[in-house]
Write a protein that holds these residues in place. Structure first.
Motif, PDB file in Angstrom:
ATOM      1  N   HIS A 199       0.863  -1.323   0.158  1.00  0.00           N
ATOM      2  CA  HIS A 199      -0.086  -0.056  -0.061  1.00  0.00           C
ATOM      3  C   HIS A 199       0.894   1.288  -0.047  1.00  0.00           C
ATOM      4  N   VAL A 200       0.576   2.085  -0.806  1.00  0.00           N
ATOM      5  CA  VAL A 200       1.280   3.473  -0.756  1.00  0.00           C
ATOM      6  C   VAL A 200       0.877   4.368   0.058  1.00  0.00           C
ATOM      7  N   SER A 201       1.513   4.774   1.267  1.00  0.00           N
ATOM      8  CA  SER A 201       0.900   5.573   2.502  1.00  0.00           C
ATOM      9  C   SER A 201       0.936   6.918   1.898  1.00  0.00           C
ATOM     10  N   ASP A 202      -0.171   7.587   2.383  1.00  0.00           N
ATOM     11  CA  ASP A 202      -0.382   9.086   2.346  1.00  0.00           C
ATOM     12  C   ASP A 202      -0.417   9.616   3.634  1.00  0.00           C
ATOM     13  N   CYS A 203      -0.135   9.178   4.689  1.00  0.00           N
ATOM     14  CA  CYS A 203      -0.127   9.900   5.808  1.00  0.00           C
ATOM     15  C   CYS A 203       1.442   9.987   6.674  1.00  0.00           C
ATOM     16  N   LEU A 204       2.358   9.446   5.809  1.00  0.00           N
ATOM     17  CA  LEU A 204       3.669   9.319   6.622  1.00  0.00           C
ATOM     18  C   LEU A 204       4.138  10.990   7.174  1.00  0.00           C
ATOM     19  N   GLU A 205       3.931  12.107   6.551  1.00  0.00           N
ATOM     20  CA  GLU A 205       4.430  12.896   6.737  1.00  0.00           C
ATOM     21  C   GLU A 205       3.991  13.777   8.136  1.00  0.00           C
ATOM     22  N   ASP A 206       2.595  13.233   8.410  1.00  0.00           N
ATOM     23  CA  ASP A 206       1.682  13.605   9.586  1.00  0.00           C
ATOM     24  C   ASP A 206       1.594  12.784  10.885  1.00  0.00           C
ATOM     25  N   LEU A 207       2.279  11.748  10.536  1.00  0.00           N
ATOM     26  CA  LEU A 207       2.242  10.705  11.931  1.00  0.00           C
ATOM     27  C   LEU A 207       3.108  11.098  12.961  1.00  0.00           C
ATOM     28  N   LYS A 208       2.453  11.145  14.205  1.00  0.00           N
ATOM     29  CA  LYS A 208       3.243  11.400  15.411  1.00  0.00           C
ATOM     30  C   LYS A 208       3.080  10.492  16.578  1.00  0.00           C
ATOM     31  N   PRO A 209       3.463  10.709  17.702  1.00  0.00           N
ATOM     32  CA  PRO A 209       3.329   9.864  18.857  1.00  0.00           C
ATOM     33  C   PRO A 209       1.791   9.813  19.385  1.00  0.00           C
ATOM     34  N   GLY A 210       1.160   8.642  19.591  1.00  0.00           N
ATOM     35  CA  GLY A 210      -0.132   8.647  19.922  1.00  0.00           C
ATOM     36  C   GLY A 210      -0.953   8.171  18.869  1.00  0.00           C
ATOM     37  N   ASP A 211      -0.701   8.492  17.662  1.00  0.00           N
ATOM     38  CA  ASP A 211      -1.492   8.279  16.505  1.00  0.00           C
ATOM     39  C   ASP A 211      -1.864   6.692  16.275  1.00  0.00           C
ATOM     40  N   HIS A 212      -2.972   6.354  15.978  1.00  0.00           N
ATOM     41  CA  HIS A 212      -3.461   4.915  15.885  1.00  0.00           C
ATOM     42  C   HIS A 212      -3.156   4.570  14.388  1.00  0.00           C
ATOM     43  N   ILE A 213      -2.495   3.500  13.871  1.00  0.00           N
ATOM     44  CA  ILE A 213      -2.352   3.067  12.637  1.00  0.00           C
ATOM     45  C   ILE A 213      -2.761   1.645  12.263  1.00  0.00           C
ATOM     46  N   GLU A 214      -2.597   1.205  11.093  1.00  0.00           N
ATOM     47  CA  GLU A 214      -2.604  -0.144  10.471  1.00  0.00           C
ATOM     48  C   GLU A 214      -1.655  -0.177   9.782  1.00  0.00           C
ATOM     49  N   ILE A 215      -0.803  -1.251   9.807  1.00  0.00           N
ATOM     50  CA  ILE A 215       0.104  -1.222   9.001  1.00  0.00           C
ATOM     51  C   ILE A 215       0.478  -2.960   8.400  1.00  0.00           C
ATOM     52  N   ALA A 270      -1.395  -0.961  15.309  1.00  0.00           N
ATOM     53  CA  ALA A 270      -0.335  -0.333  16.050  1.00  0.00           C
ATOM     54  C   ALA A 270      -0.559   1.059  16.484  1.00  0.00           C
ATOM     55  N   VAL A 271       0.303   1.415  17.246  1.00  0.00           N
ATOM     56  CA  VAL A 271       0.263   2.877  17.642  1.00  0.00           C
ATOM     57  C   VAL A 271       1.815   3.531  17.427  1.00  0.00           C
ATOM     58  N   ILE A 272       1.766   4.858  17.059  1.00  0.00           N
ATOM     59  CA  ILE A 272       3.083   5.470  16.776  1.00  0.00           C
ATOM     60  C   ILE A 272       3.618   5.871  18.103  1.00  0.00           C
ATOM     61  N   LEU A 326       9.905  15.967  19.597  1.00  0.00           N
ATOM     62  CA  LEU A 326      10.467  16.384  18.413  1.00  0.00           C
ATOM     63  C   LEU A 326      10.352  15.053  17.348  1.00  0.00           C
ATOM     64  N   CYS A 327       9.479  14.184  17.943  1.00  0.00           N
ATOM     65  CA  CYS A 327       9.411  12.777  16.957  1.00  0.00           C
ATOM     66  C   CYS A 327       8.710  13.068  15.704  1.00  0.00           C
ATOM     67  N   CYS A 328       7.940  13.871  15.616  1.00  0.00           N
ATOM     68  CA  CYS A 328       7.029  14.130  14.610  1.00  0.00           C
ATOM     69  C   CYS A 328       8.237  14.668  13.222  1.00  0.00           C
ATOM     70  N   LEU A 381      10.263   6.345  12.353  1.00  0.00           N
ATOM     71  CA  LEU A 381       8.994   6.136  13.105  1.00  0.00           C
ATOM     72  C   LEU A 381       8.916   4.780  13.905  1.00  0.00           C
ATOM     73  N   VAL A 382       8.323   5.188  14.994  1.00  0.00           N
ATOM     74  CA  VAL A 382       8.314   4.170  16.068  1.00  0.00           C
ATOM     75  C   VAL A 382       7.159   3.442  16.035  1.00  0.00           C
ATOM     76  N   VAL A 383       7.041   2.371  15.675  1.00  0.00           N
ATOM     77  CA  VAL A 383       5.731   1.799  15.432  1.00  0.00           C
ATOM     78  C   VAL A 383       5.352   0.521  16.754  1.00  0.00           C
ATOM     79  N   GLU A 384       4.603   0.798  17.466  1.00  0.00           N
ATOM     80  CA  GLU A 384       4.429  -0.309  18.651  1.00  0.00           C
ATOM     81  C   GLU A 384       3.196  -0.939  18.462  1.00  0.00           C
ATOM     82  N   PHE A 385       3.418  -2.103  18.824  1.00  0.00           N
ATOM     83  CA  PHE A 385       2.403  -3.234  18.837  1.00  0.00           C
ATOM     84  C   PHE A 385       2.076  -3.639  20.224  1.00  0.00           C
ATOM     85  N   ARG A 386       1.208  -2.825  20.749  1.00  0.00           N
ATOM     86  CA  ARG A 386       0.886  -2.761  22.284  1.00  0.00           C
ATOM     87  C   ARG A 386       0.075  -3.943  22.570  1.00  0.00           C
TER      88      ARG A 386
END
Length: 314
Positions: A200-216, A231-233, A247-249, A254-259
């Motif tokens: 999948h071609v991601s269109d959200c990478l520039e905006d991702l920040k800690p706490g954002d919920h994602i599917e990867i 996962a959660v950023i 300054l993580c954003c 990108l730190v991807v956490e599978f909580r």
């Protein structure tokens, strides 16, 4: 004489304004509408019109029938409307019709319509009614996604009206039954048009920040299909996790956490480049694909219900 006069003053259903007749027909159940279509030729055409049956499909199937399923249905209609010689090239000996996408070895069956020969004339003019009946009868195996523990998997689904559940099948060394008795709650329409064999071609990478919920996307081997994982950023190790100074954003990592996994587990965390659109990983840890950001609270809550570890290992 009085009865004759009364019958003479009665208004025929067909004499009603079109909008009034339409309102009446929309209140009928699918079975009632089918029975109404058998009254006369005029009512048959009205009762089989696409806009009436689109409403039935949206009411019952709207949550799990997405754009991919509609496109696959249109593909079947186009094939069936083709010349007979062309049609015979697509239909198997048992009268089934299917479409494929991708390239070997990750060739995906897009959908599957069983015993479609008897629908050829019916599909030409009443495609939405035919779709509804094919879904209800379980003859149309449509593409959708199923929640399976820690992941979401693409598959083909067929409805079992007797039990009000679904059967699923996927390609694994040939098309095999993946499960049955699957509830409505565990199905969803695919939120992206990307086939499971494609990154999948991601269109959200520039905006991702800690706490954002994602599917990867993730897969164990390079030759298999992707699944979607929740996962959660997270924050970088060097970050003090202070919201005012984080300054993580702005980081290239990108730190991807599978909580759903406890701290220290090998699958708990992955560090991926923010601007690399290529496949990441290897044979030991699997392969990561594209990312989609979850904006819907309903989607996020669904994962929290499915993955209780998310609440335990924050």
């Amino acid at each position: 004489m009085e009865n004759t006069e009364k019958r003479g003053n009665m208004i025929s259903l067909l004499n009603l304004p079109e909008s009034t007749l339409d309102c009446i027909l929309k209140r009928l159940t699918p079975i009632e509408l089918i029975k109404m279509s058998e009254v006369c030729t005029c009512l048959r055409d009205v009762c089989r019109s696409d806009h009436l049956w689109e409403n039935y499909i949206k009411q019952k199937w709207g949550r799990i029938i997405g754009d991919a399923a509609y496109k696959e249905w249109q593909c079947h209609i186009t094939t069936i409307k083709s010349e007979e010689t062309l049609l015979n090239q697509h239909i198997n000996q048992n009268g089934s019709l299917g479409s494929f996408c991708g390239a070997w070895p990750v060739l995906s069956l897009g959908s599957y319509l069983e015993d479609c020969k008897h629908l050829q004339s019916f599909l030409s003019n009443n495609s939405m009614m035919a779709l509804y009946l094919s879904l209800e009868s379980g003859k149309f195996w449509f593409p959708a996604q199923v929640y399976r523990g820690t992941l979401v998997r693409d598959a083909l689904f067929s409805y079992d009206s007797k039990n009000d559940t679904f059967k699923a099948r996927q390609r694994s060394g040939g098309w095999q039954l993946m499960g049955h008795g699957i509830s409505w709650e565990n199905l969803r329409a695919s939120p992206v048009e990307t086939p499971p064999c494609v990154r999948h071609v991601s269109d959200c990478l520039e905006d991702l920040k800690p706490g954002d919920h994602i599917e990867i996307q993730w897969k164990l081997r390079s030759e298999t299909h992707y699944d979607w994982w929740y996962a959660v950023i997270g924050h970088l190790d060097s970050c003090n996790k202070n919201e005012n100074y984080c300054l993580c954003c702005n980081s290239e990592t990108l730190v991807v956490e599978f909580r759903q996994y406890p701290h220290g587990a090998s699958m708990r965390q992955a560090k991926l480049p923010r601007h690399n659109n290529g496949e990441q990983g290897g044979n030991q840890i699997g392969f990561y694909g594209g990312i989609r950001k979850l904006h819907s609270e309903e989607e996020i809550e669904k994962w929290k219900v499915l993955l209780p570890y998310d609440r335990r290992y924050m």
